[in-house]
Design an enzyme around this catalytic site. Structure first.
Site, PDB file in Angstrom:
ATOM      1  N   HIS A 184       0.837  -1.216   0.000  1.00 13.09           N
ATOM      2  CA  HIS A 184       0.000   0.000   0.000  1.00 13.09           C
ATOM      3  C   HIS A 184       0.870   1.263   0.000  1.00 13.09           C
ATOM      4  O   HIS A 184       0.401   2.334   0.388  1.00 13.09           O
ATOM      5  CB  HIS A 184      -0.954   0.033   1.200  1.00 13.09           C
ATOM      6  CG  HIS A 184      -1.654  -1.259   1.446  1.00 13.09           C
ATOM      7  ND1 HIS A 184      -2.815  -1.615   0.812  1.00 13.09           N
ATOM      8  CD2 HIS A 184      -1.332  -2.313   2.252  1.00 13.09           C
ATOM      9  CE1 HIS A 184      -3.193  -2.821   1.221  1.00 13.09           C
ATOM     10  NE2 HIS A 184      -2.290  -3.265   2.087  1.00 13.09           N
ATOM     11  N   SER A 202      16.221  19.891 -15.038  1.00 11.94           N
ATOM     12  CA  SER A 202      15.176  20.908 -15.060  1.00 11.94           C
ATOM     13  C   SER A 202      15.776  22.220 -15.541  1.00 11.94           C
ATOM     14  O   SER A 202      16.897  22.580 -15.162  1.00 11.94           O
ATOM     15  CB  SER A 202      14.575  21.100 -13.651  1.00 11.94           C
ATOM     16  OG  SER A 202      13.781  22.265 -13.589  1.00 11.94           O
TER      17      SER A 202
END
Length: 485
Positions: free
Chosen positions: A160, A290
């Site tokens: 999970h 970036s």
């Protein structure tokens, strides 16, 4: 000047990035016009050769003329013929006949358009699988080496996406490998299940060929067998309409879509691990992550795989819908759709396999970061071990359980509310109640004691399942691959 004009013209028109930016030259050629129309001519040659061997009046000279002009394709003439005739197959029949005047009368003898169209598609699909399979095997091989190297390195497991019991870096990689091994088997099966359409005629009844051979059924069957063998297939479909069943395309694209799902899962895991700074994909020395944030190391290769894998997964919807609306012996609304989805599926699979190979050859592991995360979570996971050790030392289980419950909640509050480190073990060390096992705490917290049989599973899995599956591809493992743009 002419070359510059052609380049400018190309830049002024849309080109699929699957070919212009990403895919390998081999896969690009497999779906090229030259491969397609060159295969048409070979199929016409196979048909003429087989018909001649079964007694039709076809001469050696005609066969030799066809053989000499298999790749002598006047694409300009073919385009002009198609514009005039509005029929691609007849345009190429005329173009082939133009350079084979002696053989003109027997080119395409008894055949329908799908003789060249569908049979060529099946050849291209088979060849596409043969290009993909070694690439998939190379990815599995690289990941197997990685899993073997890190078979014993403990890491925090997640269920999970929440901290769970420890596993190892190598064992987690084996989850990826197992999916890819299933894909390898599925691609092999899909390739081997392909049959040839063969020589079936306009509605699949072979009526035209039965007429050519004056009602001799055995010669029609032998013609089908001979042409099928010449094209490199062991079997042909016993019954067809005008086309081979479009369910075949569903089977082909289903296994490619499944491969896409596997790669999407793998690369999503890598992207999540990159965020955790535990494992990163390769990053070139001068690569920019970036334009605004110079410090970033974006997992752009894995992102590309996920992006293209999504496209690959949805392409199977095309043949599903096409097969469902093929009226009776065929309808032409399959044609334009198949020109797009079949090629794009193989081109996309080719791209993501090449990219994943590049990733798998340069994965970077940060053991210290992994160790730090384990230290943050392992104390809570070790509580059962601590209780058992205390019971062995004479303690009461319920009393020990309550002590640990209180201390663990205090430590959790430090982590969650104060942003501090997990100090549960420090609290256990400071509590006189646990003094009987203070000297055992280090061994009780050894991460390798929490990974179960993970290292052994890795070794057994690689030895018994993975390495044997790669044996047919050993000669094609090759060197490292450079990333496309």
């Amino acid at each position: 000047a002419g070359a510059a004009a052609m380049e400018e013209d190309a830049l002024s028109r849309y080109r699929s990035p699957l070919v212009s930016r990403y895919a390998s030259a081999e896969m690009g050629f497999n779906f090229s016009e030259r491969k397609k129309f060159g295969t048409w001519r070979r199929l016409w040659l196979y048909l003429a050769q087989a018909e001649k061997s079964l007694g039709l009046p076809i001469t050696d000279e005609q066969i030799q003329e066809m053989e000499a002009n298999l790749d002598n394709i006047d694409f300009k003439m073919a385009a002009e013929e198609e514009k005039k005739l509005r029929h691609d197959v007849m345009a190429h029949v005329h173009t082939f006949a133009h350079c084979c005047p002696k053989a003109a009368a027997i080119i395409h003898l008894g055949a329908t358009s799908c003789y060249v169209g569908d049979n060529t598609d099946l050849i291209v699909l088979r060849d596409g699988f043969n290009l993909l399979l070694p690439k998939l095997a190379r990815v599995i091989s690289r990941l197997a080496d990685f899993a073997e190297k890190y078979a014993d390195l403990p890491t925090l497991g997640f269920t999970h996406y929440q901290p769970a019991q420890l596993t190892t870096v190598g064992k987690r990689c084996c989850l990826w490998i197992q999916d890819l091994c299933m894909d390898l088997q599925n691609l092999e099966r899909a390739r081997d299940d392909l049959r040839f359409r063969g020589v079936k005629g306009t509605t699949g009844t072979q009526a035209s060929f039965l007429q050519l051979f004056e009602g001799d059924h055995s010669k029609v069957e032998e013609l089908d067998r001979l042409v099928t063998a010449k094209a490199g297939f062991q079997r042909s479909y016993m019954v067809t309409g005008q086309t081979y069943s479009r369910k075949v395309d569903i089977e082909v694209l289903s296994v490619l879509a499944s491969l896409g799902a596997s790669i999407h899962k793998i690369c999503t895991d890598i992207r999540l691990l990159a965020n955790l700074k535990e494992i990163e994909e390769p990053f070139e020395k001068e690569q920019i992550g970036s334009s605004a944030m110079p410090y970033k190391r974006n997992p752009m290769r894995s992102e590309r795989c996920c992006s293209l894998a999504r496209h690959l997964m949805i392409l199977v919807l095309d043949p599903l819908q096409t097969a469902s609306v093929q009226w009776f012996e065929r309808t032409l609304d399959d044609s334009a759709n198949r020109r797009v989805c079949l090629a794009e599926a193989f081109l996309t699979a080719d791209i993501i396999l090449s990219t994943l190979q590049n990733i798998s050859e340069g994965l970077v592991v940060y053991p210290k970061v992994i160790e730090r995360r384990i230290r943050q979570e392992l104390p809570f996971m070790a509580t059962e071990n601590i209780i058992m050790a205390m019971v062995k030392a004479g303690g009461n289980r319920q009393d020990c359980h309550e002590k640990i419950r209180v201390l663990s909640q205090q430590a959790a509050a430090v982590v969650k509310q104060e942003g501090g480190d997990n100090d549960f073990i420090a609290r256990v060390r400071a509590d006189p109640y646990f003094s009987p096992i203070h000297k055992q705490l280090e061994s009780l917290l050894d991460p390798s004691s929490f990974t179960g049989r993970a290292p052994q599973q890795v070794a057994k899995f690689l030895k018994e399942e993975v390495r044997p599956a790669l044996i047919p591809y050993q000669s094609k493992m090759g060197g490292k691959i450079e990333l496309a743009l």
